[in-house]
Scaffold this active site. Structure first.
Site, PDB file in Angstrom:
ATOM      1  N   GLY A 115       0.814  -1.218   0.000  1.00 28.52           N
ATOM      2  CA  GLY A 115       0.000   0.000   0.000  1.00 28.52           C
ATOM      3  C   GLY A 115       0.846   1.265   0.000  1.00 28.52           C
ATOM      4  CD  GLU A 118      -1.522  -1.084  -4.056  1.00 21.65           C
ATOM      5  OE1 GLU A 118      -1.734  -1.268  -2.843  1.00 21.65           O
ATOM      6  OE2 GLU A 118      -2.220  -1.588  -4.955  1.00 21.65           O
TER       7      GLU A 118
END
Ligand code: NAI
Length: 711
Positions: A115, A118
């Site tokens: 994450g 990302e």
């Protein structure tokens, strides 16, 4: 909880500094998403802001999701719908960031994974510090997931479909130079240059529109593009052979990338969420996260060490017997910084054992993992000797002499005669009951089993075996020792075969019994491999020879007499050893033929010895026999108190004998199938195959009351 700081400077550059209060690492959490969205909104609305820098105040930029938190959601019965919403929430934040109208730079001051990476992908530009620890990537595949916050869509659009697949499918986490080469980051700079570079980029008034949001952006052509068509075909085949269809994550990543590549970004992201949700709500991701990460880490941190015993530090240890196991144990102890006395019955044997460490260290130097000086220091910690007097200041001794009660008793007495009162005496026996070996000890409360696995420097598990008279303090301190070796202990109570060997034996016996039942040997081997086991049972028995299981059975018969239930494969073993004289590879003869030590095909006489039946079972039936028998034996170990905690059973299965990781271990396999269904299937199998498949009472109770192994 505060997760970030926000500030705007005189030049109109807003900086969002990730800084989760009281946590060592920034992670994606509901609080973070709310606060980050609010910060982006503020910057977007503020006309004095001309661009945004996202960076971190922690040593790392951001790790991915908090796996423990995720496991909590999974165990609380997270649905696919919940998982979809979970993914969409983070995606909306990323979309808000990349469409906010102002240029955004990720200033990566340290690692950015999952994450975290990302988030960086949702920025318009990525600059990273030139530090080998600052790795980037989307390793979700290793926990049975796909990157569910835009990773499967933005990365291929940025660096190319095939390159992105290579990174995601292998869970690669490249360091800055490689990340730059792949296009995963746009610039690599020194730490001092990080923020100035980010600022300079914003001040250059870059375009704040992503390529895929520009008018006229053309999505990929999918299978109409021959390069993509061939990538897809090759990757699909490679994934099928690697996972045997047991782990859905890699093929789902492939679908997300491929199907998403022909869609407009918002539709592509929705597709990603849908596929992510399927994985997150499924059992394999839960199994991988629970056993291979959360429980393994907890075991490494001694979560199940007896409470109230002060921690023990170690300085010097003795190893008795410098054979295969002793030399490996000496090697890991020296590498962990301990002084080691390595003792054998002759000085040449002891030196030979030390030479093993020299070889391991030379290799590490060759690979650039250690300098020559470091290797010499480690080797210098090992003293090879025949003299028991050198054990006089050891904190602990591990005995790894021949597997013989009298020899072990003798070395126990000789060592205890010189050891300090508080030293622990540990036996690495693989088959002899610890309580019986402890009879030779003058302080049985300080006597324990430390069952290492071979090769010791590559197998991180240690079964810590508690005898009848072993004290809690000894157990706690022995676990401290294992942790000091940077290995993973599981606490096990004394029983024939302890835990791992006991369960593992059921697998090889079942493999041989299948043969006796007329199942084609290739079917037996393939069913095991299709389950994700590294090799089939027959090849495995050949590797380790039938001598050991045969010896274990003979000893058990001698010890327990008529009360002992012979394993189901007794006749196969007896015939292979006595009638056909084919004990295994070491002798060039086993279930397989060997030429110059290399396995050729099955032994030509195998089908005459064990004629295949007319009707062959399905591969699924064979697979169930091989897996269920191990799960049942583990459930029995838990019920009998051989295992002290279900997590130890699952960790032991994965790390001890290579039970397939996708199952999460032998007990998690039962949960994956469903307790009731598992019990029903076992009862049906018991009716045709015999009492070894009868589920134990406690398991039936669990099934009836829906009481899972893990709350
Ligand atoms: P090994 O035969 O390679 O080594 C045994 C060593 O002990 C030899 O170097 C021998 O000279 C020495 N030794 C024998 N009697 C001695 C005495 N009285 N004083 C000092 N040294 C003596 O055997 P290996 O495979 O290393 O096994 C050692 C122990 O570890 C056994 O109890 C075995 O069951 C156990 N074990 C073995 C595993 C394996 O995969 N080989 C795995 C786990 C445990």
């Amino acid at each position: 909880m505060n997760t970030l700081h926000y500030g705007v400077d005189a030049e109109g550059i807003a900086t969002v500094t990730l800084d989760a209060a009281g946590k060592p690492m920034n992670v994606v959490s509901p609080e973070f998403i709310a606060q980050f969205s609010a910060a982006v909104d503020k910057a977007a609305r503020d006309s004095s802001v001309r661009g945004i820098i996202v960076t971190s105040a922690k040593p790392a930029f951001m790790a991915g999701a908090d796996l423990k938190h995720m496991l909590g959601m999974m165990q609380a019965g997270l649905t696919e719908r919940d998982a979809y919403v979970f993914s969409q929430t983070a995606q909306r934040m990323h979309r808000q960031l990349e469409t906010c109208g102002k240029p955004v730079v990720a200033a990566l001051n340290g690692l950015a994974l999952g994450g975290g990476y990302e988030l960086a992908l949702a920025c318009h530009y990525r600059v990273i510090v030139d530090d080998p620890k600052a790795i980037v990537g989307l390793p979700e595949v290793t926990v049975g997931l796909l990157p569910g916050s835009g990773g499967t869509q933005r990365m291929p659009r940025l660096i190319g479909l095939d390159e992105a697949l290579a990174v995601m499918l292998d869970g690669k986490t490249p360091a800055p130079a490689e990340a730059l080469r792949l296009g995963m980051v746009d610039a690599v700079v020194s730490p001092a240059e990080l923020l100035p570079t980010a600022r300079a980029w914003i001040l250059g008034s870059p375009d704040a529109v992503r390529p895929w949001d520009r008018k006229g952006y053309r999505a990929g052509r999918g299978l109409l593009d021959p390069a993509i068509a061939s990538t897809m075909a090759a990757r699909t085949a490679a994934i099928a052979s690697r996972t045997q269809h047991n782990d859905p994550a890699p093929i789902t990543i492939l679908s997300a990338v491929f199907e998403g590549s022909v869609l407009p970004i918002d539709k592509a992201l929705a597709l990603e969420s849908k596929l992510f949700a399927r994985l997150l709500a499924g059992p394999v991701a839960r199994n991988l996260i629970r056993t291979s990460f959360v429980h393994k880490n907890e075991a490494a941190k001694l979560a199940r060490r007896p409470e109230g015993v002060p921690g023990r530090s170690y300085r010097k240890v003795g190893v008795l017997g410098a054979g295969m196991m002793g030399s490996g144990i000496a090697c890991v102890a020296a590498q962990a910084g301990l002084d080691v006395v390595l003792l054998d019955s002759s000085i040449d044997l002891a030196r030979n054992g030390k030479a093993y460490s020299a070889k391991v260290l030379d290799k590490a130097v060759g690979r650039g993992q250690r300098t020559r000086e470091q290797a010499d220091t480690v080797l210098g910690r090992i003293v090879a000797t025949t003299d028991y007097a050198l054990l006089q200041d050891c904190d602990l001794v591990v005995e790894a002499v021949f597997e013989n009660t009298d020899i072990k008793a003798d070395v126990t007495r000789r060592a205890e005669a010189v050891l300090p009162q508080q030293a622990i005496f540990a036996s690495n026996t693989s088959t002899l009951p610890i309580s019986r070996l402890a009879q030779a000890s003058v302080r049985p409360d300080r006597f324990i089993g430390l069952h290492f696995f071979s090769p010791v420097d590559r197998m991180p598990l240690v079964e810590v075996i508690v005898g009848e008279r072993t004290s809690d303090r000894t157990l706690a301190e022995a676990m401290d020792f294992v942790a000091r070796l940077r290995m993973i202990p599981i606490g096990v109570n004394d029983s024939r075969g302890f835990y791992t060997s006991r369960v593992f034996q059921t697998f090889i016996h079942e493999g041989m019994k299948l043969l006796e039942d007329g199942v084609e040997p290739a079917l037996v081997e393939n069913a095991a491999k299709q389950s994700g086991l590294p090799v089939g049972p027959l090849a495995l028995i050949d590797e380790t020879t039938l001598e050991l299981p045969w010896k274990i059975v003979q000893e058990a018969i001698a010890a327990e007499g008529d009360g002992y239930r012979k394993p189901c494969s007794y006749e196969v073993m007896r015939r292979m050893i006595e009638e056909f004289e084919r004990p295994g590879r070491k002798y060039g003869k086993g279930f397989y033929e060997y030429r110059d030590g290399r396995r050729e095909g099955f032994w030509a006489g195998l089908s005459a010895a064990f004629p295949p039946a007319e009707r062959q079972p399905t591969i699924d039936e064979v697979r169930k026999r091989l897996l269920y028998i191990q799960a049942l034996e583990t459930a029995r170990c838990l019920e009998e108190g051989v295992l002290r905690h279900p997590a130890d059973g699952d960790i032991g299965a994965l790390l001890g004998w290579g039970f397939p990781a996708w199952t999460g271990g032998t007990l998690s396999l039962i949960e994956t199938i469903g307790l009731s269904r598992f019990v029903d299937e076992c009862e049906a199998m018991a009716a045709t195959l015999g009492p070894r498949f009868v589920p134990p009472g406690g398991l039936k109770d669990r099934a009836r009351s829906g009481r899972h192994f893990y709350a």
